[in-house]
Design an enzyme around this catalytic site. Structure first.
Site, PDB file in Angstrom:
ATOM      1  N   HIS A  12       0.822  -1.221   0.000  1.00  0.00           N
ATOM      2  CA  HIS A  12       0.000   0.000   0.000  1.00  0.00           C
ATOM      3  C   HIS A  12       0.857   1.273   0.000  1.00  0.00           C
ATOM      4  O   HIS A  12       0.509   2.269   0.628  1.00  0.00           O
ATOM      5  CB  HIS A  12      -1.002  -0.028   1.164  1.00  0.00           C
ATOM      6  CG  HIS A  12      -0.383  -0.153   2.537  1.00  0.00           C
ATOM      7  ND1 HIS A  12      -0.934  -0.907   3.549  1.00  0.00           N
ATOM      8  CD2 HIS A  12       0.731   0.389   3.080  1.00  0.00           C
ATOM      9  CE1 HIS A  12      -0.188  -0.823   4.641  1.00  0.00           C
ATOM     10  NE2 HIS A  12       0.832  -0.023   4.381  1.00  0.00           N
ATOM     11  N   HIS A  59      -0.833   4.771   9.862  1.00  0.00           N
ATOM     12  CA  HIS A  59       0.556   5.244   9.961  1.00  0.00           C
ATOM     13  C   HIS A  59       0.604   6.529  10.782  1.00  0.00           C
ATOM     14  O   HIS A  59       0.838   7.608  10.248  1.00  0.00           O
ATOM     15  CB  HIS A  59       1.132   5.474   8.571  1.00  0.00           C
ATOM     16  CG  HIS A  59       1.084   4.268   7.675  1.00  0.00           C
ATOM     17  ND1 HIS A  59      -0.065   3.852   7.048  1.00  0.00           N
ATOM     18  CD2 HIS A  59       2.048   3.383   7.313  1.00  0.00           C
ATOM     19  CE1 HIS A  59       0.197   2.761   6.327  1.00  0.00           C
ATOM     20  NE2 HIS A  59       1.466   2.465   6.475  1.00  0.00           N
ATOM     21  N   HIS A 193      10.751  -3.873   2.994  1.00  0.00           N
ATOM     22  CA  HIS A 193      11.163  -2.470   2.941  1.00  0.00           C
ATOM     23  C   HIS A 193      11.559  -1.998   4.332  1.00  0.00           C
ATOM     24  O   HIS A 193      11.057  -2.501   5.330  1.00  0.00           O
ATOM     25  CB  HIS A 193      10.103  -1.558   2.329  1.00  0.00           C
ATOM     26  CG  HIS A 193       8.805  -1.384   3.096  1.00  0.00           C
ATOM     27  ND1 HIS A 193       7.969  -2.422   3.433  1.00  0.00           N
ATOM     28  CD2 HIS A 193       8.187  -0.271   3.554  1.00  0.00           C
ATOM     29  CE1 HIS A 193       6.897  -1.958   4.046  1.00  0.00           C
ATOM     30  NE2 HIS A 193       7.001  -0.642   4.154  1.00  0.00           N
ATOM     31  N   GLU A 240       4.992  -5.626   8.134  1.00  0.00           N
ATOM     32  CA  GLU A 240       3.586  -5.452   7.718  1.00  0.00           C
ATOM     33  C   GLU A 240       3.015  -6.714   7.082  1.00  0.00           C
ATOM     34  O   GLU A 240       1.794  -6.881   7.011  1.00  0.00           O
ATOM     35  CB  GLU A 240       3.470  -4.304   6.699  1.00  0.00           C
ATOM     36  CG  GLU A 240       3.698  -2.925   7.276  1.00  0.00           C
ATOM     37  CD  GLU A 240       3.688  -1.835   6.209  1.00  0.00           C
ATOM     38  OE1 GLU A 240       3.721  -0.661   6.595  1.00  0.00           O
ATOM     39  OE2 GLU A 240       3.656  -2.129   4.997  1.00  0.00           O
TER      40      GLU A 240
END
Lengths: 279, 134
Positions: A12, A59, A193, A240
């Site tokens: 996302h 976030h 990431h 995630e």
């Protein structure tokens, strides 16, 4: 009776939303990504779910350090896009399904998953980027949406095992809902990431590809992966991926894989997508 | 404060935002969060030091914020999703922040090139034990 018709796994990355919003999808940097995810547009056009349950993380948008729910479900009628510092994304408001959301909440809690119940919820790129990838730029989203928000920012996030079991409970909850609606589940975030520290920019293609293969064909094998391995191998933000396991738990153990796509880089992130149907 | 050791402690260049980081950086992060509100951004812009007086920060945290020491903010308990709000305030991208945190003088362009070439390699970056000392 409500029916689960499929699952989508997708990263996302916020830059994807910006590329869509600014009409950059055919630029050389972006074209390979948008070509690679094109099948999801065709698939959703065929199956047209009434409701999408989108598993994502906030976030530091709606929630800050004052309250950190591990699993939260949005039971409101509408969820406005959150202003993440650039102004809210120019996307339609996300329309909820309070009746189904409350049913899921009751079923999940009585099934042993103690959800935090959120009526007043703004949604950030974690939820709206997957909708944009799947539906493009409609005037209104063509489905109702139930946000299922997972903490993956404050250590420790829930384990992959716990997420998978939540997915299984979510499936039971969907299938105990009397109205005749079709439901898709999105698991979002990842893949490898790391945004922070001297290791920022970390990508682990081999690990991601192996994980994706296991995700589709042998998900139980992934449940023993602990947080230290995710942090080490997929980066501090790659963890995630546990959110994808909620979607996978909701699907049958044996699935039909409609599409798989992997691409590096999208901004600082490895992008992954899978589309699954129950066999 | 004593913290129990974690299996992830040996991962190089990685600041896992656990309970001890939360305790250390709570006010630093909540300052960053306040920049979500346009009026607060205006107030911060018109006097950064005075604005920071509203938060019980350590002198080291104040300095790191005022001097935009992105890596130091992480060491002092910052979380990237919070400190990035300050980067957004400055008009910076995640590639700029990534380059600045690399800690080896990497430019934003070099960071972007590294990403296009497949990202930072996992090889040699799994554990401090495998990182060559020198």
């Amino acid at each position: 009776m409500a029916r689960l018709i499929g699952g989508i796994g997708t990263s996302h990355v916020p830059a994807i939303g910006a590329a869509i919003d600014r009409g950059k999808t055919q630029e050389p940097y972006w074209k390979p990504l948008f070509d690679g995810v094109r099948p999801v547009r065709d698939w959703i056009e065929q199956v047209r779910p009434d409701v999408c349950i989108v598993i994502y993380n906030d976030h530091a948008s709606r929630f800050d350090l004052s309250v950190i729910p591990t699993f939260a479900i949005g039971v409101g009628a509408e969820f406005a896009p959150h202003d993440e510092g650039y102004g809210p994304r120019p996307v339609p408001p996300v329309v909820g399904d309070p009746a189904l959301a409350w049913h899921l909440t009751e079923s999940l809690i009585l099934d042993g998953f103690d959800m935090t119940i959120v009526s007043d919820l703004t949604v950030d790129h974690g939820l709206t980027v997957p909708l944009s990838l799947v539906y493009g730029q409609p005037q209104a989203w063509p489905c109702r949406v139930i946000p299922l928000c997972v903490n993956v920012i404050q250590y420790p996030p829930p384990t992959g095992e716990r997420c998978y079991r939540l997915g299984q409970a979510l499936r039971r909850a969907i299938e105990s809902y009397a109205p005749d609606v079709t439901v898709a589940v999105f698991g979002t975030g990842g893949m490898s990431h790391q945004l922070q520290g001297e290791r920022a920019g970390l990508i682990n293609r081999e690990y991601d590809l192996r994980w994706l293969e296991g995700f589709v064909h042998a998900p139980e094998e992934l449940l023993k992966i602990g947080h230290a391995e995710y942090l080490r191998e997929t980066g501090s933000e790659g963890i995630e991926l546990v959110m994808w396991l909620i979607m996978r738990g909701a699907m049958d153990p044996k699935v039909r894989e409609i599409h798989r796509f992997y691409h590096v880089p999208v901004s600082n992130t490895a992008y992954g997508m899978v589309i699954l149907e129950n066999d | 404060m004593m913290n129990s050791p974690h299996e992830y402690d040996d991962i190089p260049g990685t600041y896992v935002f656990d309970g001890s980081h939360n305790r250390l950086g709570y006010h630093l992060n909540m300052f960053c969060k306040s920049l979500d509100v346009a009026a607060n951004r205006d107030a911060f812009r018109s006097g950064e030091a005075a604005y920071l007086d509203h938060y019980p920060l350590t002198p080291e945290q104040r300095r790191a914020i005022l001097e935009r020491q992105w890596l130091e903010m992480l060491r002092l308990g910052g979380n990237i999703y919070y400190t990035f709000k300050l980067a957004i305030f400055d008009g910076l991208t995640m590639q700029h922040a990534g380059a600045a945190m690399s800690g080896n003088g990497m430019t934003t362009e070099e960071f972007q090139q590294m990403m296009l070439a497949g990202g930072r390699s996992i090889t040699g970056n799994r554990s401090r034990r495998e990182t060559p000392r020198g």
